[in-house]
Design an enzyme around this catalytic site. Structure first.
Site, PDB file in Angstrom:
ATOM      1  N   SER A 133     -50.895  11.886 126.769  1.00  0.00           N
ATOM      2  CA  SER A 133     -49.782  12.534 126.184  1.00  0.00           C
ATOM      3  C   SER A 133     -49.601  14.067 126.833  1.00  0.00           C
ATOM      4  O   SER A 133     -50.585  14.582 127.185  1.00  0.00           O
ATOM      5  CB  SER A 133     -49.801  12.557 124.690  1.00  0.00           C
ATOM      6  OG  SER A 133     -49.613  11.244 124.085  1.00  0.00           O
ATOM      7  N   GLU A 248     -55.349  -1.200 122.391  1.00  0.00           N
ATOM      8  CA  GLU A 248     -55.338  -0.338 121.330  1.00  0.00           C
ATOM      9  C   GLU A 248     -54.537  -1.123 120.351  1.00  0.00           C
ATOM     10  O   GLU A 248     -54.800  -1.018 119.049  1.00  0.00           O
ATOM     11  CB  GLU A 248     -54.657   0.880 121.513  1.00  0.00           C
ATOM     12  CG  GLU A 248     -54.616   1.834 120.526  1.00  0.00           C
ATOM     13  CD  GLU A 248     -53.873   3.340 121.123  1.00  0.00           C
ATOM     14  OE1 GLU A 248     -54.384   4.363 120.530  1.00  0.00           O
ATOM     15  OE2 GLU A 248     -53.258   3.507 122.184  1.00  0.00           O
TER      16      GLU A 248
END
Length: 392
Positions: A133, A248
């Protein structure tokens, strides 16, 4: 909740239960259930617990033996995660490397990378952070602007990352960077492994609502890493990143679901103490919360059944993250409401109780790991076949 995974793994399950009973004691037992993917509480205790797990060879039970794992199958991995969550053991401090980076290297990494990085992960000798991010590229990773340029036998990386979980503890980062300056969106990105102990790396902790600093922002100024530190192929970092996010979102919701079940049971106990079950409207909301964690359980069991059968998980696996995060927030709101004025009072030095901490940390669950808006787009476009969202 009790699950029987059959005779094939019964001995493994009993071995694990016995080991946890013998080792989850003392300071470790005092910190049962502490921590989480965005909860940096009791970091040193959790790190010591991970080393205890490593000595017992309970980290990476499904990883090949040549890298330090046990070489067991998917069913044993599922049993481990379930029994670990059932024992309410501390949340693993090395979860980022164990759950994301390690499986990514096993899937697309080179042999030298596997030999170099996997054993230290299992030995808890090197800690990792995820550099995905950015300030302008949160859920939309295709907007990544961090750049990397080739300079002989090295890559030179500059840019800024944010929301790096436990970044202040990381010895290495796996970073998504743009290696083709003329590329747009998901093209021209590359996954790089980057050591943090060098000039040009600045890591600043970010304090959250719970008063913890498990997140960090990372500034990279002409930072160098070897030319051989590319995971996958140059320019194919988007594909590598999506494989990581697939890991994930695949099997990591089982421990989370068991935690939510405990919170729902605690909510019912609190409602009984406060006499809230006499209120038909509150009783209905409490029952709804109880039903929601059972739906999470059913969804996870369906996904696990498909995985163990060698099938690609169905639509429920795609919707699971959105459902779990939004319902957990509703559970936290209801718990705080039932707690009354006491739920608004904190102890000395901002000492939050378990219920308050869970509520505050849940507010980020609809953002990290793919925001709810992005999740709805994925469901709408990929599952329901709706038109794509218009882009400028």
């Amino acid at each position: 909740m009790e699950l029987d995974f059959g005779p094939a793994v019964r001995d493994f399950r009993e071995e694990l239960r016995d080991w946890l009973a013998d080792h989850l004691v003392g300071e470790f037992a005092e910190h049962r259930g502490v921590g989480g993917p965005t909860d940096g509480a009791a970091w040193e205790v959790r790190l010591a617990w991970d080393r205890e797990l490593s000595r017992g060879r309970w980290l990476g039970v499904g990883w090949p033996g040549e890298y330090g794992g046990r070489g067991l199958g998917l069913l044993e991995e599922i049993v481990f995660e379930y029994e670990y969550a059932r024992a309410n053991a501390p949340y693993r401090a090395t979860g980022n490397a164990l759950d994301l980076l390690g499986p990514m290297l096993l899937k697309v990494g080179g042999e030298e990378q596997k030999q170099r990085f996997l054993p230290p992960i299992l030995a808890v000798e090197e800690l990792w952070g995820q550099g995905f991010s950015e300030p302008g590229a949160g859920s939309d990773l295709a907007s990544v602007r961090t750049r990397a340029e080739r300079d002989g036998e090295a890559w030179v990386v500059s840019g800024q990352k944010v929301w790096t979980s436990f970044g202040m503890h990381a010895d290495w980062l796996y970073v998504l960077a743009r290696t083709d300056p003329d590329s747009v969106r998901h093209k021209g990105l590359t996954m790089l492994l980057l050591p943090t102990d060098q000039p040009g790396v600045e890591i600043r902790p970010i304090r959250n609502l719970a008063g913890q600093d498990e997140f960090a922002e990372v500034f990279l100024s002409d930072v160098r890493t070897g030319a051989d530190m590319v995971v996958g192929e140059v320019g194919q970092g988007w594909r590598t990143a999506m494989a990581t996010l697939g890991i994930e979102r695949g099997t990591t919701l089982l421990p989370q679901q068991l935690t939510f079940e405990r919170e729902a049971e605690s909510l019912i106990d609190l409602a009984r103490e406060r006499g809230a079950l006499d209120d038909p409207m509150l009783r209905r909301r409490i029952i709804d919360a109880w039903i929601s964690v059972r739906i999470m359980r059913t969804t996870n069991l369906r996904t696990l059944a498909e995985l163990t059968a060698g099938r690609t998980p169905g639509a429920q696996a795609t919707t699971a993250k959105l459902y779990a995060s939004t319902r957990h927030q509703q559970l936290g709101h209801l718990a705080q409401e039932l707690a009354g004025p006491a739920g608004q009072v904190v102890g000395e030095d901002y000492g939050l109780d378990t219920r308050q901490r869970s509520f505050l940390l849940s507010l980020a669950e609809t953002i990290y790991g793919g925001s709810s808006e992005i999740q709805r787009n994925i469901i709408g476009e990929q599952l329901l076949g709706l038109p794509k969202e218009p882009r400028p």
